[in-house]
Design an enzyme around this catalytic site. Structure first.
Site, PDB file in Angstrom:
ATOM      1  N   GLU A 349       6.183   0.781  13.634  1.00 44.78           N
ATOM      2  CA  GLU A 349       4.816   0.344  13.901  1.00 44.78           C
ATOM      3  C   GLU A 349       4.401   0.608  15.341  1.00 44.78           C
ATOM      4  O   GLU A 349       3.298   1.081  15.602  1.00 44.78           O
ATOM      5  CB  GLU A 349       4.682  -1.141  13.583  1.00 44.78           C
ATOM      6  CG  GLU A 349       5.001  -1.526  12.157  1.00 44.78           C
ATOM      7  CD  GLU A 349       4.243  -0.718  11.129  1.00 44.78           C
ATOM      8  OE1 GLU A 349       3.154  -0.201  11.443  1.00 44.78           O
ATOM      9  OE2 GLU A 349       4.746  -0.560  10.006  1.00 44.78           O
ATOM     10  N   HIS A 432       2.332   8.946   3.560  1.00 45.76           N
ATOM     11  CA  HIS A 432       3.701   8.434   3.562  1.00 45.76           C
ATOM     12  C   HIS A 432       4.635   9.335   2.768  1.00 45.76           C
ATOM     13  O   HIS A 432       5.856   9.295   2.957  1.00 45.76           O
ATOM     14  CB  HIS A 432       3.749   7.020   2.989  1.00 45.76           C
ATOM     15  CG  HIS A 432       2.933   6.043   3.763  1.00 45.76           C
ATOM     16  ND1 HIS A 432       1.632   5.727   3.423  1.00 45.76           N
ATOM     17  CD2 HIS A 432       3.204   5.330   4.887  1.00 45.76           C
ATOM     18  CE1 HIS A 432       1.147   4.852   4.285  1.00 45.76           C
ATOM     19  NE2 HIS A 432       2.083   4.598   5.193  1.00 45.76           N
TER      20      HIS A 432
END
Length: 530
Positions: A349, A432
């Protein structure tokens, strides 16, 4: 800070907000910090080089350069990154990097898709109100949504046109920040593209919380707080407030009279337990970037982030927010999934924040896949850097929270969705899943092809062209990737561009005829990027 316990996690993707703000000078590992005058001189020379080579850069009347980042190498070589505007409007896909020697002489350039940023008119035929309404319709399920249109020159495909970039922001099902960005041709009203404004992914986890570790705290009158005096971040209890309502000043600081935190249990009723993992793993991420690349915090400005635990209600997710400069983690689903605070999650993140502050890879198409691959690669390298004896380093992303793993590097397609090899359709996949090409390249360049056992786990990585690849180690490959990201990649870099960028980085670090350069090239060929 030396963790000695296991972690858990699940992927969430960071909110990567485009910015034209001035970012502090990036200093590559091994080089001395740059003096402000050196930085200013490099910027001045870069502006002059663009002006004197306007044809090379596609720089003409009405355009202006906005400094985004500066990298000064140990040998004096300078790399100055600019965003562009045209008649005051941001140019999407117009960013460029000026590469110059120690004396400020132009050596080379990198640029995003746009060459010429000019449009015939900056007066829209389609009103802002119309695009705002359409954008709201394109974001169903967003609670308390607001729609903000911004006039831009959109040139992400190389052809400049006037457009409205409308950002819809609101809350999702569990109060998490969510929304869409809708880009509309300001002349015809045609929708050009739409993508998520918050980069996140949900998942499941059955992992343990972080066990016995040492964490850095700050002594206050009567006790201690979870404020890291070395790295500057503070870890807070969000008190289950929705993520879209949080600012850096929100939440409640964790305090202790004994400087002993948490109870080490899964699904703990002790709210400090999740905070221990989050606080420690934020520190590991900071240390990895600092000690490996000389990067001083996420934006390289020395500022620590705010880290929130217990965000929202049954929010089974985690994400980075550039707007808040915050890391946010939810409590999971309350039954099988605990809080998302393990090493590779936190590293993943926060790396979105690093990407935003440097190449700002667009979260769409192949550049979006590269954005996710960057977070997977460098987030995983945080785990290798920590070298925790319980959460042992591996090439299995999110194996601690979503067993056996969420994504893997040796053969990404084993998840049933991700791509092992590049094809012309890779850019159509979810980012992703298109990240698999970059992840596979990273594994092959690091460890090589075929079967091998690493830290007790057996991998078997094929190649797409039937070749045999020898690895050079993940530390070297990560250094190459980081330099490519911060020096050569731009917002619209695709996989072919990533190949060029990493080869340039390998040449800079190890030499044109080096084993490392050849390994980078061989690994790209092995995933069908030529």
């Amino acid at each position: 800070m030396s963790p000695t316990s296991s972690r858990r996690r699940y992927l969430a993707a960071a909110a990567v907000a485009a910015t034209a703000a001035l970012v502090a000078t990036t200093v590559q590992a091994g080089s001395a910090a740059a003096a402000p005058t050196d930085r200013a001189a490099a910027i001045d020379r870069a502006r002059a080089n663009v002006a004197h080579n306007a044809g090379v850069f596609g720089f003409g009347d009405g355009q202006a350069l906005v400094v985004k980042d500066v990298v000064l190498d140990a040998d004096g070589t300078q790399h100055v990154r600019f965003d562009r505007t045209f008649q005051g409007l941001p140019v999407v896909g117009g960013d460029l990097v000026v590469h110059q020697d120690a004396r400020g002489r132009l050596k080379d350039s990198s640029h995003a898709a746009a060459h010429d940023a000019a449009v015939t008119s900056t007066v829209p035929s389609v009103p802002a109100q119309a695009t705002a309404g359409r954008a709201l319709q394109a974001a169903p399920g967003v609670v308390n949504a607001t729609s903000t249109p911004e006039l831009v020159v959109w040139a992400a495909d190389g052809t400049p046109r006037l457009a409205w970039r409308t950002t819809v922001k609101g809350a999702g099902e569990h109060g998490e920040p969510t929304g869409r960005v809708v880009v509309t041709d300001a002349t015809t009203g045609e929708q050009i593209e739409a993508y998520d404004s918050e980069h996140r992914a949900s998942g499941t986890g059955h992992s343990e919380y972080t066990g016995d570790i040492t964490i850095d705290t700050t002594q206050k009158s009567g006790g201690y707080t979870l404020t890291d005096p070395v790295r500057g971040h503070i870890t807070k209890d969000a008190k289950n407030v929705s993520a879209n309502l949080l600012t850096a000043s929100s939440g409640t600081a964790f305090t202790s009279t004994t400087n002993v935190w948490g109870d080490g249990r899964k699904f703990s009723t002790n709210r400090a337990t999740a905070a221990v993992d989050a606080h420690a793993n934020t520190a590991w991420t900071y240390d990895y970037y600092k000690n490996t690349f000389g990067r001083n915090s996420i934006k390289n400005d020395g500022k620590g982030a705010t880290v929130f635990v217990h965000v929202g209600t049954n929010w089974d997710n985690a994400q980075w927010s550039d707007d808040c400069f915050c890391m946010m983690t939810g409590d999971g689903d309350g039954t099988t999934d605990p809080e998302q605070v393990d090493l590779d999650t936190m590293g993943h993140e926060m790396t979105h924040g690093v990407t935003s502050a440097t190449a700002n890879l667009r979260y769409s198409g192949e550049s979006g896949g590269l954005n996710e691959a960057t977070s997977d690669i460098l987030g995983t390298m945080v785990e290798w850097y920590a070298n925790n004896p319980i959460d042992t380093p591996d090439y299995l992303f999110s194996d601690q929270s979503t067993p056996p793993w969420l994504r893997r590097f040796d053969k990404p397609s084993l998840d049933g969705r991700s791509a092992d090899c590049w094809t012309s359709k890779v850019g159509q996949l979810d980012v992703h899943n298109s990240s698999g090409v970059g992840n596979h390249w990273f594994y092959l360049a690091s460890e090589g092809s075929g079967t091998r056992t690493i830290n007790g786990y057996t991998y078997n990585s094929p190649t797409c062209n039937g070749s045999t690849v020898a690895g050079i180690g993940n530390q070297k490959v990560a250094r190459i990737w980081y330099r490519a990201l911060t020096v050569y990649m731009t917002s619209t870099t695709n996989y072919k561009g990533a190949r060029t960028a990493t080869l340039s980085a390998a040449k800079d670090l190890y030499g044109l005829n080096s084993t490392e350069y050849k390994a980078v090239a061989a690994a790209w060929s092995a995933v069908s990027v030529g």
